[in-house]
Design a protein around this motif. Structure first.
Motif, PDB file in Angstrom:
ATOM      1  N   ASN A   1       0.827  -1.203   0.000  1.00  0.00           N
ATOM      2  CA  ASN A   1       0.000   0.000   0.000  1.00  0.00           C
ATOM      3  C   ASN A   1       0.865   1.258   0.000  1.00  0.00           C
ATOM      4  O   ASN A   1       0.592   2.219  -0.738  1.00  0.00           O
ATOM      5  CB  ASN A   1      -0.924   0.000   1.210  1.00  0.00           C
ATOM      6  N   PHE A   2       1.933   1.280   0.811  1.00  0.00           N
ATOM      7  CA  PHE A   2       2.837   2.430   0.834  1.00  0.00           C
ATOM      8  C   PHE A   2       3.447   2.646  -0.548  1.00  0.00           C
ATOM      9  O   PHE A   2       3.500   3.775  -1.065  1.00  0.00           O
ATOM     10  CB  PHE A   2       3.944   2.208   1.865  1.00  0.00           C
ATOM     11  N   THR A   3       3.908   1.556  -1.151  1.00  0.00           N
ATOM     12  CA  THR A   3       4.599   1.640  -2.436  1.00  0.00           C
ATOM     13  C   THR A   3       3.674   2.145  -3.533  1.00  0.00           C
ATOM     14  O   THR A   3       4.082   2.923  -4.406  1.00  0.00           O
ATOM     15  CB  THR A   3       5.167   0.264  -2.806  1.00  0.00           C
ATOM     16  N   GLN A   4       2.443   1.722  -3.506  1.00  0.00           N
ATOM     17  CA  GLN A   4       1.503   2.106  -4.562  1.00  0.00           C
ATOM     18  C   GLN A   4       0.941   3.507  -4.373  1.00  0.00           C
ATOM     19  O   GLN A   4       0.349   4.056  -5.316  1.00  0.00           O
ATOM     20  CB  GLN A   4       0.367   1.083  -4.641  1.00  0.00           C
ATOM     21  N   THR A   5       1.118   4.091  -3.198  1.00  0.00           N
ATOM     22  CA  THR A   5       0.539   5.415  -2.947  1.00  0.00           C
ATOM     23  C   THR A   5       1.565   6.528  -2.769  1.00  0.00           C
ATOM     24  O   THR A   5       1.209   7.703  -2.854  1.00  0.00           O
ATOM     25  CB  THR A   5      -0.363   5.376  -1.697  1.00  0.00           C
ATOM     26  N   ASP A   6       2.826   6.185  -2.528  1.00  0.00           N
ATOM     27  CA  ASP A   6       3.852   7.210  -2.380  1.00  0.00           C
ATOM     28  C   ASP A   6       4.502   7.449  -3.741  1.00  0.00           C
ATOM     29  O   ASP A   6       5.109   6.548  -4.315  1.00  0.00           O
ATOM     30  CB  ASP A   6       4.909   6.764  -1.366  1.00  0.00           C
ATOM     31  N   PRO A   7       4.408   8.675  -4.282  1.00  0.00           N
ATOM     32  CA  PRO A   7       4.919   8.929  -5.638  1.00  0.00           C
ATOM     33  C   PRO A   7       6.415   8.701  -5.787  1.00  0.00           C
ATOM     34  O   PRO A   7       6.897   8.467  -6.906  1.00  0.00           O
ATOM     35  CB  PRO A   7       4.553  10.399  -5.877  1.00  0.00           C
ATOM     36  N   ARG A   8       7.172   8.743  -4.697  1.00  0.00           N
ATOM     37  CA  ARG A   8       8.611   8.526  -4.783  1.00  0.00           C
ATOM     38  C   ARG A   8       8.958   7.079  -5.153  1.00  0.00           C
ATOM     39  O   ARG A   8      10.093   6.788  -5.567  1.00  0.00           O
ATOM     40  CB  ARG A   8       9.271   8.885  -3.452  1.00  0.00           C
ATOM     41  N   GLU A   9       8.000   6.177  -5.019  1.00  0.00           N
ATOM     42  CA  GLU A   9       8.248   4.757  -5.265  1.00  0.00           C
ATOM     43  C   GLU A   9       8.065   4.354  -6.725  1.00  0.00           C
ATOM     44  O   GLU A   9       8.208   3.170  -7.068  1.00  0.00           O
ATOM     45  CB  GLU A   9       7.339   3.913  -4.373  1.00  0.00           C
ATOM     46  N   ALA A  10       7.754   5.316  -7.591  1.00  0.00           N
ATOM     47  CA  ALA A  10       7.706   5.098  -9.052  1.00  0.00           C
ATOM     48  C   ALA A  10       6.714   4.012  -9.466  1.00  0.00           C
ATOM     49  O   ALA A  10       6.945   3.285 -10.445  1.00  0.00           O
ATOM     50  CB  ALA A  10       9.100   4.780  -9.589  1.00  0.00           C
ATOM     51  N   TYR A  11       5.623   3.911  -8.734  1.00  0.00           N
ATOM     52  CA  TYR A  11       4.553   2.999  -9.134  1.00  0.00           C
ATOM     53  C   TYR A  11       3.510   3.812  -9.898  1.00  0.00           C
ATOM     54  O   TYR A  11       3.226   4.959  -9.511  1.00  0.00           O
ATOM     55  CB  TYR A  11       3.918   2.364  -7.896  1.00  0.00           C
ATOM     56  N   PRO A  12       2.955   3.327 -10.981  1.00  0.00           N
ATOM     57  CA  PRO A  12       3.019   1.954 -11.510  1.00  0.00           C
ATOM     58  C   PRO A  12       4.072   1.729 -12.586  1.00  0.00           C
ATOM     59  O   PRO A  12       4.103   0.650 -13.184  1.00  0.00           O
ATOM     60  CB  PRO A  12       1.626   1.775 -12.099  1.00  0.00           C
ATOM     61  N   ASP A  13       4.914   2.743 -12.877  1.00  0.00           N
ATOM     62  CA  ASP A  13       5.956   2.527 -13.885  1.00  0.00           C
ATOM     63  C   ASP A  13       6.760   1.285 -13.556  1.00  0.00           C
ATOM     64  O   ASP A  13       7.116   0.502 -14.448  1.00  0.00           O
ATOM     65  CB  ASP A  13       6.868   3.747 -13.957  1.00  0.00           C
ATOM     66  N   ARG A  14       7.054   1.113 -12.289  1.00  0.00           N
ATOM     67  CA  ARG A  14       7.671  -0.132 -11.805  1.00  0.00           C
ATOM     68  C   ARG A  14       6.630  -0.801 -10.914  1.00  0.00           C
ATOM     69  O   ARG A  14       6.261  -0.268  -9.869  1.00  0.00           O
ATOM     70  CB  ARG A  14       8.975   0.163 -11.072  1.00  0.00           C
ATOM     71  N   ASP A  15       6.170  -1.959 -11.357  1.00  0.00           N
ATOM     72  CA  ASP A  15       4.990  -2.554 -10.732  1.00  0.00           C
ATOM     73  C   ASP A  15       5.322  -3.285  -9.432  1.00  0.00           C
ATOM     74  O   ASP A  15       6.468  -3.247  -8.944  1.00  0.00           O
ATOM     75  CB  ASP A  15       4.272  -3.485 -11.717  1.00  0.00           C
ATOM     76  N   THR A  16       4.326  -3.942  -8.866  1.00  0.00           N
ATOM     77  CA  THR A  16       4.491  -4.733  -7.639  1.00  0.00           C
ATOM     78  C   THR A  16       4.086  -6.187  -7.901  1.00  0.00           C
ATOM     79  O   THR A  16       3.516  -6.855  -7.041  1.00  0.00           O
ATOM     80  CB  THR A  16       3.652  -4.150  -6.491  1.00  0.00           C
ATOM     81  N   ALA A  17       4.390  -6.682  -9.086  1.00  0.00           N
ATOM     82  CA  ALA A  17       3.877  -7.975  -9.523  1.00  0.00           C
ATOM     83  C   ALA A  17       4.292  -9.126  -8.619  1.00  0.00           C
ATOM     84  O   ALA A  17       3.505 -10.056  -8.375  1.00  0.00           O
ATOM     85  CB  ALA A  17       4.315  -8.251 -10.960  1.00  0.00           C
TER      86      ALA A  17
END
Length: 589
Positions: free
Chosen positions: A431-447
């Protein structure tokens, strides 16, 4: 915490004190400017990473073209080693003789990091206490007490190996910036006990390359994209990418990496290095951010087999916080790895080649070098044995890694004494990764995480056990361990690019040593992110795979091959390396 270029420099006066020739003055002054310019890096890195990195890369390229590779090295400094090639023995000789100090070493390494890190992104943070620790170790040495061969030697550690100090332990994610652990990881504690100076945290593939299906080796949200030093925009290998690049160009004497499947040996070969992936359980994983308790291990990356053996000696051993270490043979006694360094170790050794495991699509230059290595071993007295695996194509199932990650990540997060982003489970981190813009999601996914959570169970479930047994068979009787047992082998050899999975699923050890380089005429191939995977001068390696806890034997074989070939010494030099060196910081008057 000290992001790379936020540290104090204060080095110009020391350079001036050396009374360098006028032309070298100019280079030293420019270097001081560059180090100061780097102070902006952390701030702009957080805002406009791509643009600022482009500017810095261009600036560095112009600077190197204009100012060359010279350093202040008057004749009286001739015995001061160059840090790009220095070994532990070289540094200890200088420290013991008083030619230079550990403070000098830390100062020089910090300047080297500041010089190239804006381009290569190899180091996430430098230790703000490194100079103070070095001074304490110098004082201890002055009193006649040394803690061993690592006393006063600066080492980088991967940014998933926790330290209870001012540095972060992030796995490359902003989710863990500011988090605190109750104590040093066992790996950090053992390095300190051995007298090593933890110089900083090396960048890595985020979450040790266990997040995305469309990312790149060496990329992390916190540290940016690591690139290798042998070709512009080189794929550095993953996930111990910064550890490999930092060691390859002398940003530290060596580094610790971690491996689940390939994450030590891959960046080691890309950096023309020796890398040891130990048997799972030989080195502790306590307070190392995990992927899989069944496959994770921590090991050294250095420029020589001897240096790797010395570091492994310091970090191996039983740890009450990691029950896998209770499997170490001989009631936990660790062999003398340095004593195993024998030039004739290949004589009479039985070396297996699993022909049915060789990749038919491997590059011709890599395979030609592999067959030359076989001839070298035969000339050294080794017996080459056909040793095919029963299971030619193992199914290294992602179920084991996924179920392990759900359990093991939660266990690590539960150890935190301060958890600023309130992440306690994989679902929280996702959830943190998908909502914090610094984590470059969804360009780099969480597959990978999506798949792990979709399992619906962790590694305590019976369904997990069945898949884990498949791994044990495919790496055991059907694979590496079966071939070793059936043919009474001392080791199996493979090109490093083909070796990782064969040992990973059973937790067996690997040592990679330099084998060769792509020729200057080689066509560049890139991945989807534009990183050069095969290109002129990029190194590749030879791996020796062994039985569980056979590191002593593998070290001897690797050393014998290294000494007969000296690939690292004979090969091309990195396209980008610091031109500031230890001699620039040592007053020999």
């Amino acid at each position: 915490m000290t992001r790379i270029s936020e540290k104090r420099d204060g080095l110009s006066a020391r350079r001036r004190a050396k009374k360098c020739p006028p032309t070298t003055y100019k280079k030293a002054s420019f270097m001081s400017f560059w180090t100061g310019f780097g102070a902006c890096y952390s701030y702009f890195h957080r805002l406009t990473m791509t643009r600022f990195t482009t500017i810095l890369a261009a600036s560095t390229a112009v600077w190197l073209a204009l100012f060359g590779q010279g350093t202040c090295s008057p004749a009286k400094n001739a015995k001061i080693p160059s840090l790009i090639d220095a070994t532990i023995d070289d540094l200890q000789k200088g420290l013991k003789s008083g030619l230079f100090t550990s403070v000098d070493l830390v100062t020089a390494y910090q300047a080297r990091i500041a010089q190239v890190n804006p381009v290569l992104h190899a180091v996430n943070e430098v230790n703000p206490d490194a100079l103070a620790i070095a001074a304490e170790l110098d004082a201890l040495r002055a009193k006649g007490k040394a803690l061993g061969p690592l006393h006063g030697i600066p080492i980088l550690i991967k940014d998933n190996i926790a330290t209870a100090d001012k540095m972060n332990n992030t796995a490359g994610s902003y989710a863990l910036v500011g988090a605190k652990v109750p104590r040093d990881s066992t790996m950090a504690a053992k390095l300190r006990e051995a007298g090593a100076i933890i110089l900083g945290k090396a960048n890595l593939s985020q979450w040790a390359n266990y997040r995305s299906s469309n990312s790149s080796s060496g990329w992390s949200a916190y540290g940016g994209q690591v690139t290798g030093a042998y070709y512009p925009n080189e794929d550095p290998g993953g996930s111990s990418s910064g550890s490999g690049v930092g060691t390859s160009i002398g940003l530290a004497l060596g580094a610790l990496g971690t491996e689940t499947s390939g994450s030590i040996i891959s960046p080691a070969q890309k950096g023309n290095l020796v890398g040891i992936k130990p048997t799972v359980g030989l080195t502790s994983r306590y307070l190392v951010i995990p992927i899989s308790s069944h496959q994770d291990t921590t090991g050294p990356m250095t420029r020589t087999v001897k240096d790797a053996a010395i570091i492994l000696q310091a970090i191996a051993g039983v740890d009450k916080y990691d029950n896998y270490t209770s499997l170490i043979p001989n009631t936990g006694a660790i062999p003398n790895y340095v004593a195993a360094l024998k030039k004739d170790a290949l004589k009479g050794a039985r070396i297996g080649i699993p022909y049915n495991a060789l990749n038919p699509n491997a590059s011709t230059v890599e395979m030609a070098a592999f067959w030359d290595a076989v001839k070298t071993m035969q000339k050294a007295g080794a017996v080459i044995v056909d040793s095919n695996f029963t299971v030619a194509s193992p199914n290294n199932t992602n179920i084991v890694l996924g179920a392990d990650f759900v359990s093991d990540l939660a266990a690590y997060l539960a150890e935190l004494t301060y958890n600023p982003n309130n992440v306690h489970t994989l679902a929280d981190v996702l959830n943190f990764t998908q909502t914090d813009p610094r984590e470059a999601y969804p360009d780099r996914d969480t597959a990978r995480w999506d798949a792990a959570l979709a399992l619906g169970y962790n590694n305590t479930d019976g369904r997990f056990w069945a898949d884990y047994q498949k791994n044990l068979y495919e790496g055991g009787e059907g694979g590496l361990l079966g071939a070793i047992k059936r043919n009474s082998l001392d080791a199996v050899i493979l090109p490093t690019s083909q070796a990782a999975g064969r040992a990973a699923i059973q937790g067996a050890p690997i040592i990679t040593v330099p084998l060769g380089f792509y020729p200057v005429t080689w066509n560049v191939t890139t991945n989807a992110r534009g990183l050069a995977q095969q290109a002129p001068n990029i190194p590749f390696g030879l791996s020796l795979l062994g039985d569980l806890f056979s590191e002593e034997k593998l070290i001897g074989l690797a050393y014998a091959f290294e000494q007969r070939t000296l690939v690292r010494e004979k090969g091309p030099k990195p396209y980008l390396a610091p031109n500031v060196d230890l001699a620039d910081f040592v007053d020999t008057k």
